[in-house]
Scaffold this motif. Structure first.
Motif, PDB file in Angstrom:
ATOM      1  N   TYR A 172      -6.548  -8.989  20.559  1.00 23.45           N
ATOM      2  CA  TYR A 172      -7.710  -8.882  19.680  1.00 23.45           C
ATOM      3  C   TYR A 172      -7.911  -7.428  19.246  1.00 23.45           C
ATOM      4  CZ  TYR A 172     -12.484  -9.476  17.970  1.00 23.45           C
ATOM      5  OH  TYR A 172     -13.617  -9.497  17.190  1.00 23.45           O
ATOM      6  N   ALA A 173      -7.758  -6.500  20.212  1.00 29.35           N
ATOM      7  CA  ALA A 173      -7.945  -5.089  19.882  1.00 29.35           C
ATOM      8  C   ALA A 173      -6.903  -4.609  18.875  1.00 29.35           C
ATOM      9  CB  ALA A 173      -7.869  -4.244  21.155  1.00 29.35           C
ATOM     10  N   LEU A 174      -5.661  -5.084  19.005  1.00 31.26           N
ATOM     11  CA  LEU A 174      -4.614  -4.701  18.063  1.00 31.26           C
ATOM     12  C   LEU A 174      -4.926  -5.211  16.655  1.00 31.26           C
ATOM     13  CD1 LEU A 174      -1.814  -3.428  17.607  1.00 31.26           C
ATOM     14  CD2 LEU A 174      -0.808  -5.636  18.164  1.00 31.26           C
ATOM     15  N   ALA A 175      -5.347  -6.479  16.552  1.00 32.29           N
ATOM     16  CA  ALA A 175      -5.669  -7.043  15.238  1.00 32.29           C
ATOM     17  C   ALA A 175      -6.897  -6.363  14.639  1.00 32.29           C
ATOM     18  CB  ALA A 175      -5.902  -8.555  15.370  1.00 32.29           C
ATOM     19  N   TYR A 176      -7.901  -6.102  15.462  1.00 33.53           N
ATOM     20  CA  TYR A 176      -9.120  -5.444  14.987  1.00 33.53           C
ATOM     21  C   TYR A 176      -8.805  -4.024  14.495  1.00 33.53           C
ATOM     22  CZ  TYR A 176     -14.114  -4.280  14.895  1.00 33.53           C
ATOM     23  OH  TYR A 176     -15.379  -3.921  14.497  1.00 33.53           O
ATOM     24  N   GLY A 177      -7.971  -3.316  15.259  1.00 29.32           N
ATOM     25  CA  GLY A 177      -7.611  -1.962  14.859  1.00 29.32           C
ATOM     26  C   GLY A 177      -6.832  -1.927  13.562  1.00 29.32           C
ATOM     27  N   TYR A 178      -5.962  -2.921  13.348  1.00 32.01           N
ATOM     28  CA  TYR A 178      -5.181  -2.961  12.109  1.00 32.01           C
ATOM     29  C   TYR A 178      -6.096  -3.195  10.898  1.00 32.01           C
ATOM     30  CZ  TYR A 178      -2.022  -4.690   8.518  1.00 32.01           C
ATOM     31  OH  TYR A 178      -1.366  -4.887   7.338  1.00 32.01           O
ATOM     32  N   LEU A 179      -7.042  -4.102  11.024  1.00 30.38           N
ATOM     33  CA  LEU A 179      -7.910  -4.425   9.894  1.00 30.38           C
ATOM     34  C   LEU A 179      -8.982  -3.378   9.652  1.00 30.38           C
ATOM     35  CD1 LEU A 179      -8.402  -8.254  10.547  1.00 30.38           C
ATOM     36  CD2 LEU A 179      -6.929  -7.183   8.831  1.00 30.38           C
ATOM     37  N   SER A 180      -9.319  -2.586  10.665  1.00 36.02           N
ATOM     38  CA  SER A 180     -10.399  -1.601  10.516  1.00 36.02           C
ATOM     39  C   SER A 180      -9.914  -0.263   9.975  1.00 36.02           C
ATOM     40  CB  SER A 180     -11.073  -1.371  11.879  1.00 36.02           C
ATOM     41  OG  SER A 180     -10.153  -0.829  12.820  1.00 36.02           O
ATOM     42  N   LYS A 181      -8.618  -0.129   9.724  1.00 36.80           N
ATOM     43  CA  LYS A 181      -8.080   1.127   9.215  1.00 36.80           C
ATOM     44  C   LYS A 181      -7.896   1.051   7.698  1.00 36.80           C
ATOM     45  CE  LYS A 181      -7.530   3.023  13.290  1.00 36.80           C
ATOM     46  NZ  LYS A 181      -8.296   4.210  13.704  1.00 36.80           N
ATOM     47  N   PRO A 182      -8.240   2.125   6.988  1.00 39.05           N
ATOM     48  CA  PRO A 182      -7.934   2.151   5.543  1.00 39.05           C
ATOM     49  C   PRO A 182      -6.435   2.095   5.312  1.00 39.05           C
ATOM     50  CG  PRO A 182      -9.482   3.897   6.145  1.00 39.05           C
ATOM     51  CD  PRO A 182      -8.954   3.331   7.428  1.00 39.05           C
ATOM     52  N   ARG A 183      -6.055   1.557   4.190  1.00 34.94           N
ATOM     53  CA  ARG A 183      -4.645   1.414   3.854  1.00 34.94           C
ATOM     54  C   ARG A 183      -4.334   2.220   2.594  1.00 34.94           C
ATOM     55  NH1 ARG A 183      -3.758  -3.038   1.876  1.00 34.94           N
ATOM     56  NH2 ARG A 183      -5.866  -3.868   1.751  1.00 34.94           N
ATOM     57  N   GLU A 184      -3.117   2.727   2.525  1.00 32.86           N
ATOM     58  CA  GLU A 184      -2.660   3.475   1.358  1.00 32.86           C
ATOM     59  C   GLU A 184      -1.691   2.624   0.548  1.00 32.86           C
ATOM     60  OE1 GLU A 184      -1.001   7.189   2.417  1.00 32.86           O
ATOM     61  OE2 GLU A 184      -2.930   8.167   2.761  1.00 32.86           O
ATOM     62  N   GLN A 185      -1.920   2.604  -0.741  1.00 27.52           N
ATOM     63  CA  GLN A 185      -1.063   1.854  -1.650  1.00 27.52           C
ATOM     64  C   GLN A 185      -0.396   2.829  -2.609  1.00 27.52           C
ATOM     65  OE1 GLN A 185      -3.072  -1.154  -3.879  1.00 27.52           O
ATOM     66  NE2 GLN A 185      -1.251  -1.853  -4.947  1.00 27.52           N
ATOM     67  N   LYS A 186       0.945   2.802  -2.669  1.00 26.34           N
ATOM     68  CA  LYS A 186       1.697   3.714  -3.513  1.00 26.34           C
ATOM     69  C   LYS A 186       2.151   2.988  -4.774  1.00 26.34           C
ATOM     70  CE  LYS A 186       3.490   6.537   0.284  1.00 26.34           C
ATOM     71  NZ  LYS A 186       4.711   7.084   0.937  1.00 26.34           N
ATOM     72  N   THR A 187       1.943   3.644  -5.904  1.00 27.03           N
ATOM     73  CA  THR A 187       2.402   3.123  -7.185  1.00 27.03           C
ATOM     74  C   THR A 187       3.158   4.234  -7.911  1.00 27.03           C
ATOM     75  OG1 THR A 187       0.280   3.719  -8.217  1.00 27.03           O
ATOM     76  CG2 THR A 187       0.517   1.455  -7.384  1.00 27.03           C
ATOM     77  N   TYR A 188       4.051   3.824  -8.794  1.00 28.00           N
ATOM     78  CA  TYR A 188       4.891   4.785  -9.517  1.00 28.00           C
ATOM     79  C   TYR A 188       4.843   4.449 -11.002  1.00 28.00           C
ATOM     80  CZ  TYR A 188       6.730   5.588  -4.842  1.00 28.00           C
ATOM     81  OH  TYR A 188       6.849   5.867  -3.496  1.00 28.00           O
ATOM     82  N   ASP A 189       4.697   5.485 -11.847  1.00 33.08           N
ATOM     83  CA  ASP A 189       4.702   5.267 -13.280  1.00 33.08           C
ATOM     84  C   ASP A 189       6.130   5.322 -13.810  1.00 33.08           C
ATOM     85  OD1 ASP A 189       5.389   7.907 -13.224  1.00 33.08           O
ATOM     86  OD2 ASP A 189       3.497   8.659 -14.044  1.00 33.08           O
TER      87      ASP A 189
END
Length: 395
Positions: free
Chosen positions: A184-201
């Motif tokens: 539960y702690a692993l899943a909670y920690g994964y969802l509670s962290k901001p995520r970075e999305q990379k895009t390229y022009d």
């Protein structure tokens, strides 16, 4: 009337009249049918002068022989046509037994029927496989829903939410086992962290967008704050890299300034003369090497934009080579005075760039006790509480 006119008139009177040849009854019937078909066929209207595209005529249904020939190869009609064609090619080959056209057509018909049946069975099998796949997916979704897994898919986000839905109640009432708490702690920690999305022009420029963390306010927090720290790697930007280079160059400059000041204290006029005669003593060799290191530091600061061309030239002129004839005439005290001026100008120019030259004789680091003094690096100058400037040597 002349003789010529009389002769021409007689010839014309004697020539039999020209009459069209009579058509046979069959040709008359063909001509009549052609005329009737032209009258029955409507003429296609001419396109308008405005250049507009004429309306498209509706296409006829894909039926008949040409429609069958255009059918996909693996369809029932395509299989029938292909099998009939192969049977016809086989019947037209060499044989010692005479074969009639009827026999060949019969073989082609039988092959067409078999091909049509095989294509129909293949289509039915494909439809059944698709329905079976849909049924399996529906059964999996139903089982996930019964097990508390409301999110389908095998992704980390879906599985993490399913873990929170399944074990969240146990975490809240304290009945979760140790493996369940860790999961539960692993899943909670994964969802509670901001995520970075990379895009390229289209030019390959990278854009990093920080996605906000999931709202987990409706779920209980892990027991004793057991949220694991996720490993992350930060790629320094170009600005950060240049700033780190600037800091390292300034630290190296400060240490070399201090070393050169200490070397000048130990430098005698005999040492300077030995350098001019190209037989330098150890003190002269050490002082010359430190002076060259200072010139490299000034060049690095110039390349990093901390100094402009005029500033670099002034500071370089204040750094007289200790093994030169000019240094022999000046002496060690004059070289020290030059070094003081160099430190003052350098500190002023760096201050204009919001940078501070720290740890030199002109900019000592103040310390209030022994603990603070112990944190000072060797080779720096410190300012004691009584106002004394002290050089911290290596032990």
């Amino acid at each position: 009337m002349s003789r010529t006119d009389i002769r021409t008139d007689n010839i014309l009177r004697q020539r039999p009249p020209v009459t069209a040849p009579a058509l046979s009854p069959m040709m008359q019937r063909v001509a009549r049918q052609a005329a009737e078909s032209r009258l029955a066929t409507p003429r296609r209207p001419l396109p308008p002068v405005t250049g507009q595209t004429p309306p498209q005529q509706p296409q006829e249904a894909d039926t008949g022989l040409m429609g069958a020939l255009r059918a996909p190869l693996m369809s029932p009609r395509g299989q029938a046509i292909s099998q009939a064609a192969l049977a016809g090619l086989e019947a037209g080959g060499y044989t010692t037994m005479p074969t009639t056209l009827g026999q060949a057509i019969g073989k082609m018909g039988q092959a067409a029927l078999r091909g049509y049946g095989a294509g129909t069975q293949a289509q039915a099998a494909q439809r059944k496989a698709t329905l079976d796949e849909y049924k399996i997916m529906a059964d999996i979704a139903e089982k996930q829903a019964k097990a508390g897994q409301a999110f389908g898919g095998t992704g980390m986000t879906s599985q993490s939410f399913n873990v929170l839905l399944k074990i969240g109640e146990k975490i809240a009432n304290g009945t979760a086992t140790d493996p369940e708490r860790k999961k539960y702690a692993l899943a909670y920690g994964y969802l509670s962290k901001p995520r970075e999305q990379k895009t390229y022009d289209k030019d390959g420029n990278e854009t990093i967008t920080t996605m906000p963390a999931q709202d987990l306010s409706q779920f209980p927090t892990p027991v004793n704050g057991e949220v694991p720290a996720l490993d992350s790697t930060t790629k320094p930007s170009k600005v950060t890299i240049e700033k780190n280079k600037f800091i390292k160059s300034m630290d190296s400059m400060a240490l070399n300034l201090n070393k050169y000041r200490q070397a000048l204290k130990d430098l005698t006029r005999i040492d300077m003369v030995s350098g001019t005669a190209e037989f330098p003593t150890d003190n002269m060799a050490s002082a010359s090497a430190i002076a060259e290191g200072l010139r490299l530091n000034l060049k690095e600061l110039y390349e990093l934009g901390a100094l402009v061309g005029g500033d670099f030239q002034i500071l370089d002129n204040l750094l007289t080579s200790p093994n030169s004839a000019k240094a022999v005439k000046m002496g060690g005290s004059a070289l020290t005075i030059q070094l003081d001026q160099l430190e003052d100008i350098l500190s002023q120019k760096l201050g204009e760039k919001d940078a501070t030259l720290s740890g030199t004789f002109s900019t000592p680091i103040p310390v209030a006790n022994k603990e603070e003094y112990a944190k000072i690096k060797s080779g720096q100058y410190v300012l004691l509480p009584n106002g004394t400037i002290l050089y911290k040597r290596k032990r």
